[in-house]
Scaffold this active site. Structure first.
Site, PDB file in Angstrom:
ATOM      1  N   TYR A  14      45.964  99.654  15.971  1.00  0.00           N
ATOM      2  CA  TYR A  14      47.208 100.380  16.245  1.00  0.00           C
ATOM      3  C   TYR A  14      48.392  99.534  15.783  1.00  0.00           C
ATOM      4  O   TYR A  14      48.444  98.325  16.022  1.00  0.00           O
ATOM      5  CB  TYR A  14      47.345 100.689  17.739  1.00  0.00           C
ATOM      6  CG  TYR A  14      48.677 101.332  18.088  1.00  0.00           C
ATOM      7  CD1 TYR A  14      48.822 102.707  18.065  1.00  0.00           C
ATOM      8  CD2 TYR A  14      49.792 100.551  18.414  1.00  0.00           C
ATOM      9  CE1 TYR A  14      50.042 103.304  18.356  1.00  0.00           C
ATOM     10  CE2 TYR A  14      51.014 101.136  18.706  1.00  0.00           C
ATOM     11  CZ  TYR A  14      51.139 102.513  18.684  1.00  0.00           C
ATOM     12  OH  TYR A  14      52.354 103.096  18.961  1.00  0.00           O
ATOM     13  N   GLU A  59      54.896 104.803  13.328  1.00  0.00           N
ATOM     14  CA  GLU A  59      53.668 104.611  14.098  1.00  0.00           C
ATOM     15  C   GLU A  59      52.458 104.914  13.231  1.00  0.00           C
ATOM     16  O   GLU A  59      52.362 106.012  12.653  1.00  0.00           O
ATOM     17  CB  GLU A  59      53.657 105.505  15.334  1.00  0.00           C
ATOM     18  CG  GLU A  59      52.434 105.285  16.220  1.00  0.00           C
ATOM     19  CD  GLU A  59      52.441 106.168  17.454  1.00  0.00           C
ATOM     20  OE1 GLU A  59      52.175 105.660  18.558  1.00  0.00           O
ATOM     21  OE2 GLU A  59      52.732 107.384  17.302  1.00  0.00           O
TER      22      GLU A  59
END
Length: 422
Positions: A144, A232
């Protein structure tokens, strides 16, 4: 902690009708395929992919771009999360499918022009105007990565986790010790040391360390040069050939930078936005749609919030936040009424104007003209106070309209709520 930070920076919560509703901040959101194209321009590794808006375009893309691929990933393009678990109104399950190449055309045809409902779209769903065809990658690791704007450090903050593929909220609960945060000095920019900390936190299994540091720096360059508010990547994937690839990304951009990011803001897709908010933006009105029954037209953000609160206090529910500003024209007032009356949930309208720069007679003339252009089928409560208030009240009185006048805000809210019950 990470959950709270991301939530604060990506949406605001408003209490409406006893429910918490997430309202997006005023910022540009672009499609996945557009984000991939932008990242590619900055040298970020992304899967090979192409967007298509028709079955014919899908067929051509397969022939030209994926002639040797045995499988493809077909992704519906909507500005909402949860696509993979979404459901189309035509019955098709899932907005993301991995299929044999010879079936990609068929599955894309079932997505294009259809409405996809996900946990973030609401029951009305969003239309799929394009699909994104991507090569199927052989992934050995999922991580992530994100860059956000952090109020505490007054600058960009990189958040990374060695685990990925699921929401950061879930990761924060399951692997809190594996999440790292690296604040970046907005004046110095990202350093090799900053990027190295991020790579160490990601802990790639086989990707070259220097190449990974370079990818992190390129992502930060994209973030800073394009006025991002959020970048993101989930997952930031590691492939079998030891490459870091941005397998799926979400990018938001600051609306205040529209004047200097014209190329990026040209990517805006109004079909994915609330049509009422699109119309309001064109009229230079500040509007946020809610789920209540009383439409509000107010001048000034603070007064608009107070109006919403007092409606709730009297047992009603606001249908919107609408600030016409301190110097609205008569035409803007007309447009505001058109937006309010276009909402089928609105059963009454409350106009609350405190005239300072804004003149009450201008508002009154706008209300009268709006009534001539828009068929008003709901009660309208009007409270005027301030500059030219007597002229404004005279205009309303002589118009012959069946308006409900109020002496103060408390009286106006009470009458608006009572009007719903008649």
């Amino acid at each position: 902690m990470v959950r709270g930070l991301l939530k604060q920076l990506t949406f605001r919560s408003l209490s409406v009708a006893g429910k918490w509703q997430q309202q997006q901040l005023r910022r540009l959101n672009i499609h996945e395929y557009q984000g991939a194209e932008l990242m590619s321009k900055y040298g970020v590794n992304v899967p090979k992919g192409v967007a298509a808006g028709s079955v014919d375009e899908v067929k051509k893309a397969i022939q030209d771009v994926f002639p040797k691929e045995s499988e493809l990933v077909v992704k519906s393009q909507v500005l909402a999360g949860g696509r993979g678990l979404g459901t189309f109104k035509n019955g098709l399950k899932g907005g993301v499918h991995i299929v044999p190449t010879n079936q990609a055309e068929d599955i894309a045809g079932k997505m294009l022009g259809q409405i996809l409902v996900t946990k973030q779209t609401g029951p009305q769903g969003k239309i799929v105007s394009k699909v994104y065809l991507c090569q199927k990658l052989s992934l050995v690791n999922e991580m992530y990565f994100s860059i956000i704007l952090d109020r505490k450090s007054a600058g960009p903050l990189i958040i990374a986790c060695a685990k990925g593929g699921t929401s950061i909220e879930d990761l924060a609960e399951k692997f809190p010790d594996q999440i790292i945060k690296v604040p970046i000095d907005v004046f110095t920019g990202i350093t090799d040391e900053d990027a190295a900390k991020v790579v160490d936190g990601l802990a790639p299994k086989g990707a070259d360390r220097n190449s990974s540091i370079d990818q992190v720096k390129k992502l930060y360059k994209l973030f800073s040069e394009t006025d991002c508010t959020l970048l993101e990547i989930n997952p930031l994937a590691e492939t079998a050939d030891n490459q870091l690839v941005a397998a799926d990304a979400k990018l938001n951009f600051d609306d205040n930078a529209a004047y200097r990011q014209k190329e990026i803001f040209a990517l805006r897709d109004p079909s994915q936005e609330d049509p009422r908010e699109v119309a309001a933006a064109k009229a230079n009105l500040n509007y946020i749609g809610l789920d209540g029954e009383i439409g509000c037209m107010v001048n000034g953000a603070g007064l608009a919030m107070a109006t919403m609160d007092i409606i709730k206090l009297h047992g009603g529910t606001p249908a919107n936040f609408l600030d016409v500003g301190g110097n609205a024209s008569e035409n803007q007032v007309v447009e505001a009424f058109k937006i309010l009356t276009s909402d089928e949930k609105v059963k009454a309208i409350l106009v609350n104007i405190f005239g300072g720069i804004m003149k009450c007679d201008v508002i009154a003339s706008g209300i009268v003209n709006a009534a001539k252009q828009v068929k008003l089928e709901v009660p309208v409560v009007v409270r005027l106070e301030g500059t030219n208030v007597d002229q404004g009240k005279t205009i309303l009185k002589e118009s012959g309209m069946a308006l409900i006048t109020a002496e103060d805000l408390d009286d106006a809210a009470d009458k608006a709520v009572k009007a719903l019950k008649k």
